[in-house]
Each structure stands twice: as structure tokens, then as C-alpha cells.
Design a protein around this motif. Structure first.
Motif, PDB file in Angstrom:
ATOM      1  N   VAL A  32       0.817  -1.219   0.000  1.00 44.36           N
ATOM      2  CA  VAL A  32       0.000   0.000   0.000  1.00 44.36           C
ATOM      3  C   VAL A  32       0.845   1.260   0.000  1.00 44.36           C
ATOM      4  N   VAL A  33       2.121   1.149   0.460  1.00 52.37           N
ATOM      5  CA  VAL A  33       2.987   2.333   0.498  1.00 52.37           C
ATOM      6  C   VAL A  33       4.447   1.884   0.603  1.00 52.37           C
ATOM      7  N   VAL A  34       5.320   2.706   0.048  1.00 49.76           N
ATOM      8  CA  VAL A  34       6.764   2.492   0.166  1.00 49.76           C
ATOM      9  C   VAL A  34       7.358   3.732   0.816  1.00 49.76           C
ATOM     10  N   GLY A  35       8.157   3.540   1.845  1.00 54.26           N
ATOM     11  CA  GLY A  35       8.807   4.654   2.529  1.00 54.26           C
ATOM     12  C   GLY A  35      10.312   4.506   2.485  1.00 54.26           C
ATOM     13  N   ALA A  36      11.017   5.622   2.612  1.00 51.44           N
ATOM     14  CA  ALA A  36      12.475   5.601   2.595  1.00 51.44           C
ATOM     15  C   ALA A  36      13.021   6.580   3.618  1.00 51.44           C
ATOM     16  N   ASP A  37      14.273   6.320   4.042  1.00 49.92           N
ATOM     17  CA  ASP A  37      14.934   7.202   5.003  1.00 49.92           C
ATOM     18  C   ASP A  37      15.849   8.200   4.305  1.00 49.92           C
ATOM     19  N   ARG A  38      15.758   8.263   2.982  1.00 45.97           N
ATOM     20  CA  ARG A  38      16.558   9.183   2.160  1.00 45.97           C
ATOM     21  C   ARG A  38      15.932   9.207   0.771  1.00 45.97           C
ATOM     22  N   ASP A  39      16.525   9.932  -0.138  1.00 42.14           N
ATOM     23  CA  ASP A  39      16.050   9.969  -1.519  1.00 42.14           C
ATOM     24  C   ASP A  39      16.565   8.708  -2.216  1.00 42.14           C
ATOM     25  N   ALA A  40      15.921   7.588  -1.966  1.00 42.76           N
ATOM     26  CA  ALA A  40      16.406   6.280  -2.417  1.00 42.76           C
ATOM     27  C   ALA A  40      15.998   6.007  -3.862  1.00 42.76           C
ATOM     28  N   PHE A  54       6.673   7.782   0.397  1.00 37.76           N
ATOM     29  CA  PHE A  54       7.041   8.928   1.237  1.00 37.76           C
ATOM     30  C   PHE A  54       8.506   8.785   1.626  1.00 37.76           C
ATOM     31  N   SER A  55       9.089   9.887   2.038  1.00 36.58           N
ATOM     32  CA  SER A  55      10.469   9.891   2.503  1.00 36.58           C
ATOM     33  C   SER A  55      10.537  10.631   3.832  1.00 36.58           C
ATOM     34  N   VAL A  56      11.224  10.029   4.790  1.00 36.29           N
ATOM     35  CA  VAL A  56      11.474  10.658   6.077  1.00 36.29           C
ATOM     36  C   VAL A  56      12.992  10.658   6.260  1.00 36.29           C
TER      37      VAL A  56
END
Length: 195
Positions: A32-40, A54-56
Motif C-alpha cells: 500500500v505504500v513504500v517509505g524511505a529514510d533518504r532519496d532512495a 514517502f520519505s522521512v
């Protein structure tokens, strides 16, 4: 239908394999969603498959806990049944792990508990072993120390480089991840009894 959030740091090869598996109508889970800890780079896979992302950025926060709080807020929007760490190169804060435990899993390019940590392939080569492997585990607040859900051995060949060995481990890791997500979705794997 099991809903899955995937967290990445890099190219997202495991993510792509999971996206391709989930595209099949008979696969019992949906990302349902993909997140990253940087501009991956791997965020491009989410875009290609039409999955929100999203990116955090870790470096945007003063502490790991503050980063974890924002990551938790982002995940909360999607209420995933399962969180897959797929090459996320950050330790999650204990508070975030506790919030979602045992519904966070991780892949690792070694036959755990052998060679935990960020350099599992390099460490296996340096130790001179003749085989290593791939594992899928439940995330706890240690480093690659959670309950093992699936694992498989991979031979180390004479003259292997870190890159060559890792390239042989990756397909095994992907297959194990897909099998574990399927098993969780069908109830064949019970995370509560595994942890």
C-alpha cells in the motif's frame, strides 16, 4: 488481503520482487505504500507500479527517536498489517518496534545468527566459511536478533568477491521474502507465535 508497507534505503531490488509478486491476482498481499529514510533510488519502483511513497530523511531529525516518531506518523496514515524492512539501513527506534511488533520483518544476507549487522556478506567472506545464506526475521530491538521465519544456505565459492557472493544471495533473499509474506497473509506463518 494483507496490507504491506515497505521501507527502503537503496535500490530496492527486494522491493521490486515483492511488487512483481503482488501484481499477480492470486498473491494474498498488497503493497500500500513504500517509505524511505533518504532519496532512495528504489522509490522509482513504487512510482512505476503506481504505489504511493514517502520519505522521512534521517538526517533531518536531531535524534533517532524524533525520526522514528515521524516515520510512525507516516505509517499510521496507511495502517499496514505488515511492515517489511527491505534494505532499510537504519535501526528503528525501540518505541516504533514496540508499537508494531511483531508485525515488522526484515531480510538479511546471512544465515542468522551468523554474521548479523550491516556487513553480513563481507564478514562471511572474511571469516573463511564455505557457506553463508539468507534469512527473513521478525524485527526486535536488537541487531538482526529477532525470531527467524525462513532461511536458506548459499555456498561461498573459491575466489568470491563481496559483490559476486551478494549477487548470488539476493535471489534467495527475494524468494524467501515473497514466501514469508505469502505465508503471513495465508496464516501459515503466525507472527505472534514466532516471536
Amino acid at each position: 488481503m494483507l496490507t504491506v508497507a515497505v521501507l527502503i534505503s537503496g535500490a530496492g531490488s527486494n522491493l521490486r520482487a515483492l511488487l512483481e509478486a503482488a501484481r499477480h491476482p492470486d498473491f494474498p498481499a498488497r503493497i500500500v505504500v513504500v517509505g524511505a529514510d533518504r532519496d532512495a533510488d528504489g522509490l522509482a519502483h513504487a512510482e512505476e507500479f503506481g504505489i504511493p511513497s514517502f520519505s522521512v530523511p534521517f538526517r533531518a531529525f536531531a535524534t533517532r527517536d524524533e525520526w522514528g516518531e515521524e516515520l510512525g506518523r507516516q505509517l499510521e496514515v496507511w495502517s499496514p498489517d505488515l511492515i517489511v524492512l527491505s534494505g532499510l539501513m537504519r535501526l528503528l527506534p525501540a518505541s516504533l518496534v514496540a508499537r508494531y511488533s511483531p508485525h515488522i520483518i526484515n531480510t538479511h544476507p546471512a544465515y542468522l545468527p551468523e554474521f548479523p549487522g550491516a556487513h553480513g556478506v563481507r564478514d562471511a567472506l572474511a571469516s573463511g566459511v564455505t557457506e553463508t545464506g539468507a534469512s527473513v526475521i521478525v524485527v526486535d530491538d536488537g541487531v538482526d536478533s529477532g525470531p527467524i521465519l525462513a532461511q536458506e544456505r548459499v555456498p561461498v565459492h573459491p575466489g568470491d568477491t563481496e559483490h559476486r557472493l551478494h549477487e548470488r544471495i539476493k535471489p534467495v533473499e527475494r524468494r524467501l521474502l515473497i514466501d514469508v509474506v505469502r505465508g503471513i497473509a495465508t496464516g501459515d506463518i503466525d507472527l505472534k507465535t514466532a516471536s
